[in-house]
Design an enzyme around this catalytic site. Structure first.
Site, PDB file in Angstrom:
ATOM      1  N   GLY A   1      92.824  65.122  20.019  1.00  0.00           N
ATOM      2  CA  GLY A   1      92.329  66.017  21.067  1.00  0.00           C
ATOM      3  C   GLY A   1      91.733  67.290  20.520  1.00  0.00           C
ATOM      4  O   GLY A   1      91.302  68.155  21.263  1.00  0.00           O
ATOM      5  N   CYS A   2      91.715  67.420  19.202  1.00  0.00           N
ATOM      6  CA  CYS A   2      91.147  68.619  18.603  1.00  0.00           C
ATOM      7  C   CYS A   2      89.707  68.297  18.213  1.00  0.00           C
ATOM      8  O   CYS A   2      89.464  67.482  17.338  1.00  0.00           O
ATOM      9  CB  CYS A   2      91.963  69.002  17.384  1.00  0.00           C
ATOM     10  SG  CYS A   2      91.244  70.288  16.386  1.00  0.00           S
ATOM     11  N   VAL A   3      88.743  68.910  18.882  1.00  0.00           N
ATOM     12  CA  VAL A   3      87.335  68.553  18.654  1.00  0.00           C
ATOM     13  C   VAL A   3      86.754  69.367  17.502  1.00  0.00           C
ATOM     14  O   VAL A   3      86.954  70.559  17.443  1.00  0.00           O
ATOM     15  CB  VAL A   3      86.513  68.771  19.934  1.00  0.00           C
ATOM     16  CG1 VAL A   3      85.066  68.328  19.715  1.00  0.00           C
ATOM     17  CG2 VAL A   3      87.117  67.988  21.077  1.00  0.00           C
TER      18      VAL A   3
END
Lengths: 110, 99, 134
Positions: A108-110
């Protein structure tokens, strides 16, 4: 991409995360930290070791919010806040600390 | 809630599970291979007839026609086109796909 | 759209908080659904919504203790369900009928869960704003 540590070539992805988690060692962590312009002190190691333990237990790299909370619980409120963690890892505890700890990029870390 | 099922009832239990959880006030829409479940003279017919006592059941017409099943639909199952599909989604506050 | 502020769940702070339920109906390693579903749950946790997970049909197999994937050389993601609490995802509903049909007892599951009947599960689904199935 690749890192060279002690004559060995270590494979990483295009962002610098280790391809094989099992390649990790403290020397490699220091080498990744150098690339990231992070000078590793005891407080940095404390977070990196915490992340490795977290990964070992849950098989994921935690989201920043979760990491902050978990560190606060284990190491105290003075360390369980994003200001402290960003001072240690200016480009983000998720991005930099996970990379140095040899973990994959947090989900979920872009 | 609109329950949408798209798998053949002979391949998966999606339809059975859906019918087991749908509450009064909901509706069931059968699409793709699930439209075989909307037809007469088979193992699933009884379950659909029972569901129809409590809920409206819809089947997507183009999927029935593509499979040659359009003349064999259980009485009470309402056949809709793609526009009807969209209307159903809009009419219900939520929808759930049973994969 | 004629939804009022209240209906779409606007809080005093201005954030929209909705009830999301992720419905898990597939066993863990035969298809990618279970792992993908878990990743979506972890990502959604960043958006501060009211998240719950439902396990029914073969989905209950995802939570069975003692999964060992070394022989398959795939990632064992079962420990990750234990991380959900840290992500403030604390509502895990498991369907009693699905457990019983498969001969699984609650004490064989790797996280604390709430066991509910199929009927209760159906009612919980009706209470949601958004349902995403895997």
């Amino acid at each position: 991409m690749a890192l060279t540590v002690g004559g060995n070539t270590i494979e990483t992805d295009e962002e610098g995360y280790l391809t094989n988690l099992s390649d990790w060692s403290e020397d490699i962590a220091n080498e990744i930290a150098k690339v990231e312009n992070v000078e590793m002190g005891p407080n940095h190691w404390e977070v990196v070791n915490f992340l490795r333990e977290y990964y070992n237990e849950y098989q994921i790299a935690p989201a920043v919010r979760v990491l902050t909370k978990a560190i606060g619980k284990k190491l105290g409120a003075d360390k369980g806040n994003s200001k402290y963690l960003y001072e240690l890892f200016p480009y983000g505890p998720a991005k930099q600390a996970c990379k140095i700890a040899g973990l994959p990029k947090p989900t979920g870390c872009v | 809630m609109l329950h949408i099922v798209n798998k053949s009832p002979y391949e998966r239990n999606s339809l059975a599970s859906c019918l087991g959880h749908a509450q009064k006030g909901g509706a069931v829409l059968l699409t793709e291979d699930a439209v075989y479940g909307a037809t007469r003279g088979n193992l699933v017919e009884g379950a659909i007839r029972k569901a129809l006592e409590e809920l409206p059941v819809y089947a997507l017409g183009p999927d029935l026609e593509a499979r040659g099943m359009q003349a064999n639909v259980i009485e009470g199952v309402q056949v809709v086109d793609f526009g009807g599909f969209v209307d159903l989604v809009a009419e219900h506050r939520t929808s759930q796909s049973w994969l | 759209m004629t939804e009022t502020r209240d209906e779409i769940g606007l809080e005093a702070g201005g954030g929209v908080r909705k009830k999301f339920m992720f419905v898990n109906r597939k066993a863990p390693y035969g298809t990618i659904y279970a792992l993908e579903g878990l990743e979506v749950v972890l990502i959604s946790a960043a958006f501060d919504q009211d998240v719950s997970l439902a396990f029914l049909d073969d989905g209950v197999y995802q939570l069975v203790k003692g999964q060992q994937t070394k022989g398959l050389e795939v990632k064992n993601f079962s420990p990750t369900y234990r991380a959900l609490e840290g992500y403030d995802v604390e509502k895990l509903y498991v369907e009693r009928e699905a457990l019983e049909a498969r001969g699984i007892r609650e004490d064989q599951l790797l996280v604390p869960v709430q066991v509910v009947s199929a009927r209760e599960m159906g009612q919980l689904m009706e209470q949601q704003d958004v349902i995403i199935g895997f």
